[in-house]
Design a protein around this motif. Structure first.
Motif, PDB file in Angstrom:
ATOM      1  N   ALA A 144      34.410  43.162  33.717  1.00  0.00           N
ATOM      2  CA  ALA A 144      34.287  42.191  34.804  1.00  0.00           C
ATOM      3  C   ALA A 144      34.300  40.761  34.291  1.00  0.00           C
ATOM      4  O   ALA A 144      34.812  39.863  34.965  1.00  0.00           O
ATOM      5  N   VAL A 145      33.744  40.525  33.101  1.00  0.00           N
ATOM      6  CA  VAL A 145      33.650  39.162  32.560  1.00  0.00           C
ATOM      7  C   VAL A 145      34.702  38.895  31.487  1.00  0.00           C
ATOM      8  O   VAL A 145      34.684  37.830  30.863  1.00  0.00           O
ATOM      9  N   HIS A 146      35.640  39.835  31.310  1.00  0.00           N
ATOM     10  CA  HIS A 146      36.657  39.676  30.260  1.00  0.00           C
ATOM     11  C   HIS A 146      37.677  38.619  30.667  1.00  0.00           C
ATOM     12  O   HIS A 146      38.401  38.781  31.663  1.00  0.00           O
ATOM     13  N   GLY A 147      37.738  37.538  29.904  1.00  0.00           N
ATOM     14  CA  GLY A 147      38.572  36.396  30.267  1.00  0.00           C
ATOM     15  C   GLY A 147      40.038  36.713  30.486  1.00  0.00           C
ATOM     16  O   GLY A 147      40.608  36.339  31.531  1.00  0.00           O
ATOM     17  N   PRO A 148      40.724  37.383  29.539  1.00  0.00           N
ATOM     18  CA  PRO A 148      42.141  37.684  29.752  1.00  0.00           C
ATOM     19  C   PRO A 148      42.405  38.524  30.994  1.00  0.00           C
ATOM     20  O   PRO A 148      43.409  38.322  31.684  1.00  0.00           O
ATOM     21  N   MET A 149      41.512  39.467  31.306  1.00  0.00           N
ATOM     22  CA  MET A 149      41.688  40.262  32.522  1.00  0.00           C
ATOM     23  C   MET A 149      41.553  39.387  33.769  1.00  0.00           C
ATOM     24  O   MET A 149      42.312  39.541  34.741  1.00  0.00           O
ATOM     25  N   ILE A 150      40.589  38.485  33.738  1.00  0.00           N
ATOM     26  CA  ILE A 150      40.395  37.591  34.881  1.00  0.00           C
ATOM     27  C   ILE A 150      41.637  36.731  35.089  1.00  0.00           C
ATOM     28  O   ILE A 150      42.134  36.579  36.210  1.00  0.00           O
ATOM     29  N   LEU A 151      42.154  36.164  34.015  1.00  0.00           N
ATOM     30  CA  LEU A 151      43.330  35.294  34.124  1.00  0.00           C
ATOM     31  C   LEU A 151      44.557  36.081  34.562  1.00  0.00           C
ATOM     32  O   LEU A 151      45.341  35.604  35.391  1.00  0.00           O
ATOM     33  N   ALA A 152      44.727  37.276  34.018  1.00  0.00           N
ATOM     34  CA  ALA A 152      45.904  38.083  34.360  1.00  0.00           C
ATOM     35  C   ALA A 152      45.922  38.455  35.836  1.00  0.00           C
ATOM     36  O   ALA A 152      47.001  38.588  36.431  1.00  0.00           O
ATOM     37  N   SER A 153      44.746  38.627  36.446  1.00  0.00           N
ATOM     38  CA  SER A 153      44.710  39.019  37.852  1.00  0.00           C
ATOM     39  C   SER A 153      45.232  37.924  38.770  1.00  0.00           C
ATOM     40  O   SER A 153      45.574  38.200  39.927  1.00  0.00           O
ATOM     41  N   THR A 154      45.300  36.692  38.297  1.00  0.00           N
ATOM     42  CA  THR A 154      45.801  35.589  39.124  1.00  0.00           C
ATOM     43  C   THR A 154      47.277  35.303  38.855  1.00  0.00           C
ATOM     44  O   THR A 154      47.831  34.382  39.450  1.00  0.00           O
TER      45      THR A 154
END
Length: 217
Positions: A144-154
């Motif tokens: 949930a707090v993993h930066g690359p995953m957060i960025l990739a979702s956008t």
């Protein structure tokens, strides 16, 4: 008090009182919901900060191809035909968002941050199924707090959808790792096919899946 010749029997206390599992189950559901809300909030925050940036509002390279292909499919004007230059599944997803909501960029990103938050929940469930609930919670929170995953979702790219489907596939496979059921087999096949429409190279892992699948007795 017992009668002569009879032995009084005291009932043993149940190790698991009736209804004792309900609080545990309720707490687990609440923990999963909190993971989803944490993941969703972080992704919505990044999505909100990206508005106004040129690279965010103007799709480039692969993103531009998917948006243009999706709009062509949605309008039925010169839709891409096989052989496809890139995997067609994501262009179909963009087309669906465009038909339902009009603006493909905003709708695709919003759908993806919701789906990616669900991926964190699936990861927690998978970790719990394989290693126990504490490990599952840790895995879900870390994702949930993993930066690359957060960025990739956008980003308007297929990785978010593919990761969600792969997590669902792994969870299904974990459920019938000891025995094969028809329902699980069909679900695994459908999920693998859906992933292949997004990332065709996943087909390379099919022999490994078949080799590791349990056999009917």
């Amino acid at each position: 008090m017992s009668l002569p010749g009879h032995t009084a029997t005291i009932p043993e206390a149940s190790e698991t009182p009736p209804g004792a599992s309900r609080p545990s189950r309720r707490g687990w559901v609440i923990a999963l919901a909190l993971i989803w809300l944490l993941a969703l909030g972080l992704r919505l925050g990044v999505m909100a900060q990206g508005h106004g940036l040129p690279e965010f509002d103007t799709p480039l390279l692969d993103a531009r191809y998917y948006v243009e292909s999706g709009l062509a499919i949605a309008s039925w004007e010169n839709p891409p035909a096989p052989p496809f230059f890139m995997s067609p599944g994501y262009a179909g997803f963009v087309a669906l968002m465009a038909r339902l909501f009009g603006d493909p960029l905003a709708s695709v990103r919003l759908a993806q941050v919701v789906i990616d938050a669900l991926t964190c929940v699936l990861t927690a469930l998978l970790g719990a199924a394989l290693f126990g609930r504490p490990a599952g919670l840790l895995a879900g929170i870390l994702l949930a707090v993993h930066g690359p995953m957060i960025l990739a979702s956008t980003r308007v790219l297929p990785e978010t959808l593919a990761t969600f489907l792969l997590a669902a596939l792994a969870l299904v496979l974990s459920r019938f790792r000891d025995r094969v059921t028809r329902t699980a087999s069909v679900a695994a096949g459908l999920l693998l096919g859906a992933v292949a429409l997004l990332r065709a190279n996943v087909i390379l892992f099919l022999p490994l899946l078949l080799a590791g699948a349990p056999r009917r007795p």
